[in-house]
Design a protein around this motif. Structure first.
Motif, PDB file in Angstrom:
ATOM      1  N   ASP A  33      27.200   5.333  82.708  1.00 35.21           N
ATOM      2  CA  ASP A  33      26.683   5.918  83.945  1.00 35.21           C
ATOM      3  C   ASP A  33      27.792   6.194  84.962  1.00 35.21           C
ATOM      4  N   HIS A  34      28.902   5.486  84.847  1.00 37.75           N
ATOM      5  CA  HIS A  34      30.008   5.691  85.777  1.00 37.75           C
ATOM      6  C   HIS A  34      30.775   6.970  85.469  1.00 37.75           C
ATOM      7  N   GLY A  35      30.738   7.415  84.226  1.00 36.26           N
ATOM      8  CA  GLY A  35      31.464   8.612  83.833  1.00 36.26           C
ATOM      9  C   GLY A  35      32.486   8.312  82.753  1.00 36.26           C
ATOM     10  N   THR A  36      33.306   9.297  82.461  1.00 38.24           N
ATOM     11  CA  THR A  36      34.334   9.170  81.428  1.00 38.24           C
ATOM     12  C   THR A  36      35.604   8.579  82.022  1.00 38.24           C
TER      13      THR A  36
ATOM     14  N   LEU B  60      27.329  21.814 100.651  1.00 39.42           N
ATOM     15  CA  LEU B  60      28.241  21.129 101.560  1.00 39.42           C
ATOM     16  C   LEU B  60      27.476  20.191 102.490  1.00 39.42           C
ATOM     17  N   GLU B  61      26.291  20.592 102.916  1.00 40.60           N
ATOM     18  CA  GLU B  61      25.489  19.751 103.794  1.00 40.60           C
ATOM     19  C   GLU B  61      25.057  18.477 103.069  1.00 40.60           C
ATOM     20  N   ILE B  62      24.747  18.574 101.779  1.00 46.81           N
ATOM     21  CA  ILE B  62      24.398  17.370 101.005  1.00 46.81           C
ATOM     22  C   ILE B  62      25.604  16.440 100.910  1.00 46.81           C
ATOM     23  N   PHE B  63      26.780  17.007 100.660  1.00 52.55           N
ATOM     24  CA  PHE B  63      27.990  16.178 100.617  1.00 52.55           C
ATOM     25  C   PHE B  63      28.160  15.419 101.934  1.00 52.55           C
ATOM     26  N   ARG B  64      27.927  16.106 103.046  1.00 51.55           N
ATOM     27  CA  ARG B  64      28.117  15.479 104.360  1.00 51.55           C
ATOM     28  C   ARG B  64      27.068  14.419 104.649  1.00 51.55           C
ATOM     29  N   GLN B  65      25.921  14.494 104.009  1.00 53.58           N
ATOM     30  CA  GLN B  65      24.917  13.451 104.177  1.00 53.58           C
ATOM     31  C   GLN B  65      25.371  12.133 103.564  1.00 53.58           C
ATOM     32  N   HIS B  66      26.254  12.227 102.587  1.00 50.26           N
ATOM     33  CA  HIS B  66      26.736  11.028 101.904  1.00 50.26           C
ATOM     34  C   HIS B  66      28.102  10.572 102.384  1.00 50.26           C
TER      35      HIS B  66
ATOM     36  N   LYS C 239      33.644  19.010  81.224  1.00 53.39           N
ATOM     37  CA  LYS C 239      32.597  19.818  81.834  1.00 53.39           C
ATOM     38  C   LYS C 239      31.630  20.282  80.749  1.00 53.39           C
ATOM     39  N   PRO C 240      30.424  20.702  81.155  1.00 51.64           N
ATOM     40  CA  PRO C 240      29.819  20.662  82.490  1.00 51.64           C
ATOM     41  C   PRO C 240      29.038  19.373  82.725  1.00 51.64           C
ATOM     42  N   ASN C 241      28.619  19.180  83.963  1.00 50.84           N
ATOM     43  CA  ASN C 241      27.726  18.096  84.354  1.00 50.84           C
ATOM     44  C   ASN C 241      28.253  16.726  83.934  1.00 50.84           C
ATOM     45  N   GLN C 242      29.547  16.502  84.171  1.00 53.60           N
ATOM     46  CA  GLN C 242      30.179  15.234  83.834  1.00 53.60           C
ATOM     47  C   GLN C 242      31.046  14.789  85.013  1.00 53.60           C
ATOM     48  N   GLN C 243      31.451  13.537  84.984  1.00 56.43           N
ATOM     49  CA  GLN C 243      32.431  13.063  85.951  1.00 56.43           C
ATOM     50  C   GLN C 243      33.433  12.167  85.242  1.00 56.43           C
TER      51      GLN C 243
ATOM     52  N   ARG D  29      28.204   9.788  91.535  1.00 56.16           N
ATOM     53  CA  ARG D  29      27.027   9.976  90.669  1.00 56.16           C
ATOM     54  C   ARG D  29      25.783  10.234  91.500  1.00 56.16           C
ATOM     55  N   ASP D  30      25.592   9.468  92.561  1.00 57.76           N
ATOM     56  CA  ASP D  30      24.412   9.654  93.420  1.00 57.76           C
ATOM     57  C   ASP D  30      24.446  11.010  94.129  1.00 57.76           C
ATOM     58  N   ILE D  31      25.621  11.448  94.545  1.00 53.30           N
ATOM     59  CA  ILE D  31      25.736  12.755  95.197  1.00 53.30           C
ATOM     60  C   ILE D  31      25.372  13.865  94.219  1.00 53.30           C
ATOM     61  N   ARG D  32      25.871  13.788  93.011  1.00 53.12           N
ATOM     62  CA  ARG D  32      25.578  14.818  92.011  1.00 53.12           C
ATOM     63  C   ARG D  32      24.087  14.854  91.675  1.00 53.12           C
ATOM     64  N   LEU D  33      23.468  13.680  91.605  1.00 54.49           N
ATOM     65  CA  LEU D  33      22.029  13.629  91.345  1.00 54.49           C
ATOM     66  C   LEU D  33      21.234  14.232  92.497  1.00 54.49           C
TER      67      LEU D  33
END
Length: 623
Positions: free
Chosen positions: A200-203, A140-146, A265-269, A232-236
């Motif tokens: 790179d953007h996802g499906t 959650l803290e990483i999400f809030r950084q973005h 899933k998994p690891n997709q957007q 994508r950047d948040i997941r990375l």
């Protein structure tokens, strides 16, 4: 990337205007933000991932998380062997002999913290889900950084409102969008030249047969594309820092974003454009939609004799209103068409917490109860220490269940000034237990739980008294320090008096966390608690559940009581006090009478007194 102003008149125009890109528009309520971008990020098999990373195993290792003799989480390599949750250990090993089984942490008497025990016994140990809560807070803290606007939906999933970030990036790439011709913000935007989607953007959810990929894109497509880049950047970031993979959905609202995150899933957007919504929902079972997966979904299905969204489109809003209720009908009409105006609610601080234990075998005396009380309160004390704001609860509550499933409870205020250690919390809980012993049927006991409620948090901008005595730069620094916490403020209620108990809002229960930590022998947090109102959300006809009533149905019945005044509705024990207060306040409201107006008072004062009244008034005159 700029478009000459002289070419505006010759360029095809968008269905969006310059006003839609104004800062206020992108922060406006959902109903007024057509270029809104919402993401839903969900960790893949979260409990299993936490254990896999902790044990430093290869991501390809089949692993399942065990609680007693059952499996509560399965990673994707193990699912390839046909393993599912709630499967027995014996069945799982038959399907996958090389399966790694990891039991969750457990508490044991006289231990100051939980451990990973080799063979924990249900009769002497209690489940601890603290490792998953801790990792959830890191994510959650990483999400809030973005992103500033993040709503914690559960321990392993969150909603993010990316609209403001998307707007900033959009104007950076297309600076001419910040300058409407002749300063007229009502002018429509020129259409974008292109919207090139890459892997790179996802499906991308495919368009329906009526739509064509060759059609010109619009700015909502560009906004979703930018949102996909941010996600994508948040997941990375999560993968690089914590080694966890997650799946995500990007859409124009919360409902569609959640559906998209589960699409691949998994690891997709996955991204769903506005043009693809109706085609995507057509063959979807509406019970998969958020808030339609429980009792309400079953009742709607039975009433309308269908499970598909496309079948709901046959009914007009008036027909659904007549069949489902004045507010439930229009809500189902909108949600089945992908329309969802619920906001991303950034309030994520818990208001209460509970630690519970089911006894197998049952306990039969106060000595056994005291031993378990020490374990339950040690669990709560450890979680209190991890609160970054060091908040303090106001009330302690004990819940007890006997062999006849009769539930009893006691609660008491927590004295101010005492340090809330595990020992002191245990002392308070044991005192409540002893007060229950005076009643018959206290033993054998099948379940005990201890809850802490009424956590007090600071409002935005609240400072210590010393800050008011500071001057100049010191005072400014103190204020900036207080504001840096970004605590959700407590808004002052405009409506005064008792009527505030009956306010209804469609976001009242929206976004409440899933009770994944609630299980037969575990502990549970009640997070994102709201001001209590049994009538919050959409009103429903008799016999129909509210579309937002999943908050109640998510609670296990053993942690709830049935309120006779609410037609047997399940109410969590931790909310019993608030629930009783609500009924009390509602009763008072019925007795309220409007005060007489000034005209009535004047009229009464001019009324002639009877002889007896005049006589009594003369006796009361002061000499």
């Amino acid at each position: 990337m700029s478009l000459p102003p002289s070419s505006w008149a010759a360029t095809a125009t968008s269905r969006f205007s310059f006003r839609h890109l104004a800062p206020a528009a992108m922060r406006a309520p959902a109903r007024d933000s057509p270029l809104r971008v919402i993401a839903h990020i969900d960790l893949d098999a979260f409990y299993s991932q936490v254990e896999l990373v902790r044990l430093q195993l290869s991501p390809d290792t089949p692993l399942a998380v065990q609680q007693w003799r059952s499996i509560i989480a399965v990673n994707y390599p193990a699912r390839a062997f046909g393993l599912t949750r709630h499967e027995t250990i014996e069945s799982a090993l038959l399907k996958c002999p090389h399966l790694v089984l990891q039991h969750v942490q457990t508490w044991k008497e006289d231990q100051v913290k939980p451990h990973y025990h080799l063979n924990p016994d249900m009769a002497t140990h209690k489940v601890s889900l603290d490792p998953y809560r801790r990792e959830g807070r890191k994510i959650l803290e990483i999400f809030r950084q973005h992103c500033d606007t993040v709503e914690k939906a559960s321990v392993d999933e969150s909603f993010l409102d990316l609209s403001t970030l998307v707007r900033e990036k959009l104007l950076d790439r297309y600076p001419y969008l910040a300058f409407p011709p002749d300063g007229d913000a009502s002018c429509n935007l020129p259409l974008p030249l292109a919207c090139n989607w890459i892997d790179d953007h996802g499906t991308l959810i495919p368009l329906s047969q009526e739509e064509s990929e060759e059609g010109p894109p619009d700015w909502d497509d560009i906004c979703l594309q930018i949102g996909a880049e941010i996600v994508r950047d948040i997941r990375l970031h999560v993968l690089k820092e914590l080694k966890y993979t997650c799946s995500a959905g990007v859409a124009k609202n919360k409902m569609l974003a959640k559906l998209c995150s589960a699409y691949r899933k998994p690891n997709q957007q996955t991204i769903i454009r506005d043009r693809a919504v109706m085609g995507f929902l057509a063959d979807l079972k509406f019970t998969k939609i958020r808030n339609l997966g429980g009792k309400l979904g079953e009742q709607v299905s039975e009433s309308l004799n269908t499970e598909l969204c496309r079948e709901l489109w046959r009914f007009s809003v008036d027909e659904l209103r007549g069949k489902l209720g004045l507010e439930t009908g229009p809500w189902v009409y909108s949600i089945s068409r992908g329309i969802d105006y619920s906001e991303v609610n950034p309030r994520t601080q818990i208001k209460s917490m509970m630690s519970a234990k089911n006894f197998r075998p049952n306990i039969g005396n106060i000595e056994q109860a005291e031993r378990w009380m020490r374990i339950l309160t040690a669990d709560l004390a450890s979680r209190l220490l991890e609160d970054p704001l060091s908040r303090r609860p106001k009330t302690i509550t004990l819940h007890h269940r006997g062999i006849n499933r009769a539930n009893k409870s006691r609660q008491a205020p927590i004295p101010i000034g005492k340090e809330l250690t595990a020992d002191y919390t245990s002392y308070l809980a044991v005192s409540l237990m002893k007060s229950l012993e005076s009643e018959n049927g206290c033993y054998p006991c099948t379940m005990l739980s201890v809850g802490l409620t009424g956590f007090e948090g600071a409002e935005d901008g609240v400072r210590g008294i010393s800050a008011f005595l500071l001057k100049g730069e010191e005072a400014k620094l103190a204020k900036r320090t207080a504001e840096s916490f970004h605590l959700p403020g407590l808004k002052k209620t405009k409506t005064g008096g008792i009527q505030r108990f009956f306010e209804s809002s469609e976001t009242k229960h929206d976004g409440v966390q899933k009770s994944k930590g609630l299980n037969n022998a575990g502990s549970s947090d009640t997070e994102n608690s709201k001001d209590y109102s049994p009538e919050a959300g959409y009103a429903s006809p008799k016999g129909f559940a509210s579309p937002l009533s999943s908050y109640t149905t998510l609670h296990d019945e053993e942690f709830c009581f049935r309120c006779d005044k609410c037609n047997g509705k399940l109410i969590p024990f931790v909310e019993r006090e608030e629930h009783d207060d609500w009924h009390f306040a509602k009763g008072l409201s019925k007795d309220d009478r409007p005060l007489p107006s000034v005209r009535q008072v004047v009229k009464l004062s001019k009324r002639k007194s009877s002889p007896s009244e005049a006589k009594s008034q003369r006796k009361l005159q002061f000499r």
